[in-house]
Design an enzyme around this catalytic site. Structure first.
Site, short mmCIF file in Angstrom:
data_model
loop_
_atom_site.label_atom_id
_atom_site.label_comp_id
_atom_site.label_asym_id
_atom_site.label_seq_id
_atom_site.Cartn_x
_atom_site.Cartn_y
_atom_site.Cartn_z
CD GLN A 97 -0.84 -0.62 3.43
OE1 GLN A 97 -1.40 0.44 4.58
NE2 GLN A 97 -1.43 -1.84 4.04
CG HIS A 99 -0.14 5.37 3.70
ND1 HIS A 99 -1.90 4.75 3.85
CD2 HIS A 99 0.13 4.32 4.42
CE1 HIS A 99 -1.55 3.48 4.80
NE2 HIS A 99 -0.05 3.63 4.66
CD GLU A 124 0.96 2.80 7.73
OE1 GLU A 124 -0.08 3.48 8.65
OE2 GLU A 124 1.85 2.18 7.24
CG HIS A 250 4.02 1.39 3.80
ND1 HIS A 250 3.32 2.17 2.87
CD2 HIS A 250 3.21 0.56 4.25
CE1 HIS A 250 2.39 2.39 4.03
NE2 HIS A 250 2.27 1.75 4.61
NE ARG A 269 -6.49 -2.68 1.85
CZ ARG A 269 -7.39 -1.68 1.93
NH1 ARG A 269 -7.82 -1.19 0.92
NH2 ARG A 269 -7.47 -1.56 3.24
ZN LIG Z 1 0.60 1.61 5.93
#
Ligand SMILES: [Zn+2]
Length: 400
Positions: A97, A99, A124, A250, A269
């Site tokens: 995925q 972001h 994250e 990642h 995704r």
């Molecule tokens: Zn993630």
């Protein structure tokens, strides 16, 4: 204020008491009992509407409590927690995925609110609690080229003309990755099968066999298996971290970690998932700068003898790691006006706040520390119970 965290049961979670999330949840709340056949994927700590923590003594949701007391300085001058704090226990690989950054998140949300429900960005950080395998950031072009040379079925799939382009930098990488992600399933499957049957010793030599087999087992027939040859494979030891900035490819493969992220659900995704894959959108936003894996480790700053701080280059969150040895009878933790959420992983301590209030905490305790209780929090060893204390505190990143 003690909190009860929310556990969820996504299929990828570790089973029963193998799950660190379940072990902590059982210590966090007497109402939680782990069933050995059930996956326990995450323990959420925060005020996200999809899994809000509640205040143990009143059963009021943390988000509601903060909203009702807005202006009391519970989280400084913020009106809601900007982060979500989690424990993840991963048995089966999570999807590959990326972001979006804030601008793309807003655009995607405006254009396709059914798929992209959240206009916020979602950087994250993952800090390993057990040995933790992840895919993170593209490998260098040289390395991908080398892998293609050693795995002829892969260069065949990508096309030798495209593989040659790898020497031209980010654009060549983009061409090859796009080719991989848009190749028809029968071709990617044939490539995966050819590698699995004829090139296991090569995979072994490259240190990729175990992960290749694992991903293949978790997601048979998914072209995302081949992303392993494009993305850095990183094995974190406990206490080591990776930070996933916007647009960074990642996937988490296996292990337990604490994770902190901007409060958002925003994921695009690309593979290793039965969910919707948006390849065109992914290619458009990905960062195609290849880097060596060691540059992907996110190093903390040592603040004092007991405190390490993971402070990424974004405002939404920082994570402090507290490690207090049994020999230290008292440790004084400096607080700021934004407060935070503390998760205790090991040991037992008496918390003494500036206003004189005291609270006993131990492994599994989740504490909301308000920002308006003064600058100091003392962690005292309990009579006759000297042990090593370890905890993580998620907080607003006021250090930028
Ligand atoms: Zn993630």
């Amino acid at each position: 204020m003690e909190l009860v965290g929310k556990v969820n049961n996504y299929d990828w979670g570790k089973l029963g008491t193998q799950s660190e999330a379940a072990k902590l949840a059982a210590l966090n709340s007497s109402e939680f009992k782990a069933d050995e056949k059930t996956p326990y994927s995450e323990l959420w700590m925060g005020d996200h509407p999809s899994g809000p923590s509640v205040i143990k003594s009143s059963q009021v949701e943390l988000g509601k409590f903060i909203a009702d007391n807005n202006g009391n300085g519970l989280i400084g001058d913020l009106d809601k927690l900007p982060f979500l704090f989690k424990v993840l226990s991963i048995r089966k690989a999570l999807s590959i995925q990326v972001h979006p950054d804030k601008k793309n998140a807003e655009r995607l949300n405006a254009e396709r609110p059914d798929v992209y429900r959240d206009p916020n960005h979602k950087p994250e950080i993952a800090i390993a609690l057990t040995p933790f395998d992840a895919l993170c950031g593209f490998r260098t072009n040289e390395e991908i080229e080398k892998i293609c040379t050693r795995l002829p079925p892969l260069s065949e799939l990508l096309g030798s003309e495209n593989v040659k382009l790898l020497s031209t930098g980010a654009k060549g990488l983009r061409t090859c990755f796009e080719k991989l992600m848009t190749s028809p399933e029968n071709l990617t499957n044939a490539c995966i099968d050819a590698i699995a049957t004829k090139y296991t010793s090569v995979l072994q030599e490259m240190g990729l066999l175990e992960s290749f087999n694992k991903i293949k087992r978790d997601f048979p027939g998914d072209s995302g298996i081949l992303a392993l040859f494009f993305v850095n494979l990183i094995r974190l030891q406990p206490g080591e971290a990776i930070f996933l900035a916007a647009n960074e490819i990642h996937a988490y493969l296996e292990g337990d970690c604490v994770e902190c992220m901007s409060c958002s659900d925003n994921v695009v995704r690309a593979g290793l998932t039965p969910k919707y894959k948006d390849v065109a959108c992914l290619i458009e936003m990905l960062n195609f700068e290849g880097t060596p894996p060691e540059m992907k480790l996110f190093k903390p700053t040592q603040i004092d003898e007991c405190l390490e701080r993971f402070a990424p280059p974004i405002k939404d969150f920082a994570v402090d790691k507290l490690s207090i040895p049994s020999s230290l009878k008292e440790y004084n933790l400096k607080l700021d006006k934004y407060g935070g959420i503390m998760l205790v992983l090991n040991g037992e301590r008496q918390l003494v706040f500036s206003d004189g209030k005291e609270l006993n905490v131990q492994r599994g305790s989740i504490i909301f520390i308000p920002g308006n209780i003064g600058e100091n929090l003392t962690l005292k060893v309990k009579e006759g119970k000297a042990d090593n204390f370890q905890g993580y505190i998620a907080k607003y990143n006021s250090y930028l």
